[in-house]
Design a protein around this motif. Structure first.
Motif, short mmCIF file in Angstrom:
data_model
loop_
_atom_site.label_atom_id
_atom_site.label_comp_id
_atom_site.label_asym_id
_atom_site.label_seq_id
_atom_site.Cartn_x
_atom_site.Cartn_y
_atom_site.Cartn_z
N GLY A 60 0.56 -1.17 0.04
CA GLY A 60 0.00 0.27 0.21
C GLY A 60 0.88 1.53 0.02
O GLY A 60 0.22 2.19 -0.26
N GLU A 61 2.06 1.05 0.37
CA GLU A 61 3.06 2.18 0.35
C GLU A 61 3.72 2.69 -0.96
O GLU A 61 4.33 3.55 -1.24
CB GLU A 61 4.13 2.16 1.60
CG GLU A 61 3.51 2.44 2.90
CD GLU A 61 4.67 2.34 4.00
OE1 GLU A 61 5.64 2.69 3.52
OE2 GLU A 61 4.36 2.17 5.13
N VAL A 62 3.61 1.36 -1.62
CA VAL A 62 4.57 1.53 -3.08
C VAL A 62 3.63 1.31 -4.33
O VAL A 62 4.19 1.78 -5.53
CB VAL A 62 5.56 0.68 -3.14
CG1 VAL A 62 6.51 0.86 -1.98
CG2 VAL A 62 5.16 -0.91 -2.86
N ALA A 63 2.37 1.00 -3.97
CA ALA A 63 1.59 0.95 -5.35
C ALA A 63 0.38 1.46 -5.34
O ALA A 63 -0.10 1.72 -4.27
CB ALA A 63 1.12 -0.89 -5.44
N VAL A 64 0.04 2.10 -6.42
CA VAL A 64 -1.20 3.01 -6.15
C VAL A 64 -2.13 2.88 -7.68
O VAL A 64 -1.63 1.98 -8.45
CB VAL A 64 -0.77 4.42 -6.49
CG1 VAL A 64 -0.01 5.21 -5.46
CG2 VAL A 64 -0.12 4.79 -7.97
N VAL A 65 -3.40 3.17 -7.58
CA VAL A 65 -4.36 2.82 -8.82
C VAL A 65 -4.61 4.20 -9.50
O VAL A 65 -5.24 5.19 -8.78
CB VAL A 65 -5.39 2.32 -8.09
CG1 VAL A 65 -6.48 1.83 -9.41
CG2 VAL A 65 -5.29 0.90 -7.52
N ASP B 1 -1.97 9.33 -5.32
CA ASP B 1 -2.32 9.62 -4.29
C ASP B 1 -3.38 8.54 -3.88
O ASP B 1 -4.06 8.81 -2.92
CB ASP B 1 -2.60 10.90 -3.67
CG ASP B 1 -4.10 11.49 -4.70
OD1 ASP B 1 -4.38 10.78 -5.57
OD2 ASP B 1 -4.63 12.56 -4.46
N GLN B 2 -3.60 7.51 -4.72
CA GLN B 2 -4.74 6.71 -4.26
C GLN B 2 -3.91 5.29 -4.25
O GLN B 2 -3.53 4.47 -5.23
CB GLN B 2 -5.76 6.60 -5.70
CG GLN B 2 -6.67 5.46 -5.54
CD GLN B 2 -7.72 5.93 -4.41
OE1 GLN B 2 -7.88 6.96 -4.39
NE2 GLN B 2 -8.00 5.25 -3.50
N PRO B 3 -3.84 4.78 -3.04
CA PRO B 3 -2.98 3.60 -2.72
C PRO B 3 -3.80 2.26 -3.35
O PRO B 3 -4.94 2.40 -3.25
CB PRO B 3 -2.86 3.59 -1.15
CG PRO B 3 -3.18 4.94 -0.86
CD PRO B 3 -4.25 5.60 -1.60
N TRP B 4 -2.95 1.36 -3.62
CA TRP B 4 -3.42 -0.03 -3.95
C TRP B 4 -4.09 -0.46 -2.86
O TRP B 4 -3.32 -0.43 -1.65
CB TRP B 4 -2.21 -0.77 -4.54
CG TRP B 4 -2.71 -2.19 -4.73
CD1 TRP B 4 -2.31 -3.52 -4.05
CD2 TRP B 4 -3.46 -2.73 -6.06
NE1 TRP B 4 -3.01 -4.62 -4.32
CE2 TRP B 4 -3.50 -4.36 -5.80
CE3 TRP B 4 -4.09 -1.97 -7.07
CZ2 TRP B 4 -4.37 -5.04 -6.60
CZ3 TRP B 4 -4.86 -3.16 -7.84
CH2 TRP B 4 -4.89 -4.45 -7.66
N PRO B 5 -5.27 -0.99 -2.74
CA PRO B 5 -5.71 -1.57 -1.38
C PRO B 5 -5.25 -3.24 -1.46
O PRO B 5 -5.83 -4.14 -1.96
CB PRO B 5 -7.34 -1.97 -1.98
CG PRO B 5 -7.31 -1.92 -3.52
CD PRO B 5 -6.11 -0.90 -3.98
N ALA B 6 -4.25 -3.08 -0.74
CA ALA B 6 -3.33 -4.60 -0.57
C ALA B 6 -4.28 -5.60 -0.03
O ALA B 6 -5.10 -5.39 1.26
CB ALA B 6 -2.08 -4.10 0.46
#
Length: 204
Positions: free
Chosen positions: A186-191, A195-200
């Motif tokens: 969630g700190e390194v992947a976005v959608v 500023d939209q974190p990937w929902p790990a």
């Protein structure tokens, strides 16, 4: 992959040719721009080359100590930072005496940036690392070649139009492989947006 951590301490035991061959073969399976495979892997075995690498490793340690203001930890210190520093210091003291040394070189392609050049050789480096780990070997990626590049070029006969990307040390670990520690997804992947974190899905 989760246990292919950097290994800097090796047993005093050679790496056999069959094991090293499997690592080198895996490196050749890596992708590269236009499938040009612009790489050359140089196994360094001569005493002269090893001496050059050892001297470079010693210089690198001294430069690191000055730049980062670090020194070898006190004897007996067992915190994570001290363990890493102790391993780094020992690794650079041993230098070219590591069981296996491999230079990864790349031939630059016209119009490609250095970052793009790296994209055509570092996947091969990673393949080597993973193949080594699958056989129980440990590997450390170094930049020691930067402190002895001219000497290595002359010794190996590296053409002027080739770049040295990195120098790997490898050997049978003195100890066990450890799990890598990395930032959460969630700190390194976005959608879509920065500023939209990937929902790990997996917090680990």
């Amino acid at each position: 992959m989760s246990t292919a951590s950097t290994v800097r301490r090796y047993r005093d035991e050679p790496v056999d040719d069959a094991t090293l061959d499997r690592c080198l073969r895996a490196a050749t399976w890596a992708p590269s721009g236009g499938n040009q495979q612009p790489w050359r892997f140089v196994v360094l075995r001569s005493e002269q080359a090893r001496a050059v690498v050892t001297a470079a490793a010693h210089r690198t340690w001294e430069e690191l100590k000055d730049f980062y203001r670090v020194s070898a930890p006190a004897q007996g210190a067992d915190d994570p930072k001290s363990r890493v520093l102790r391993a780094m210091a020992e690794h650079m003291r041993v230098g070219g005496a590591a069981p296996a040394l491999v230079l990864f070189c790349v031939q630059p392609q016209a119009g490609a940036s250095e970052l793009q050049q790296g994209g055509s050789v570092f996947p091969a480096v990673q393949n080597f690392v993973l193949a080594a780990r699958s056989q129980g070997l440990g590997v450390a990626i170094t930049l020691w070649h930067m402190a002895c590049e001219d000497q290595l070029r002359e010794l190996v006969g590296i053409p002027d139009d080739w770049m040295i990307a990195t120098l790997l040390t490898a050997g049978w670990p003195r100890g066990r492989h450890k799990s890598v520690r990395r930032k959460p997804i969630g700190e390194v992947a976005v959608v879509d947006r920065w500023d939209q974190p990937w929902p790990a899905r997996n917090p680990r």
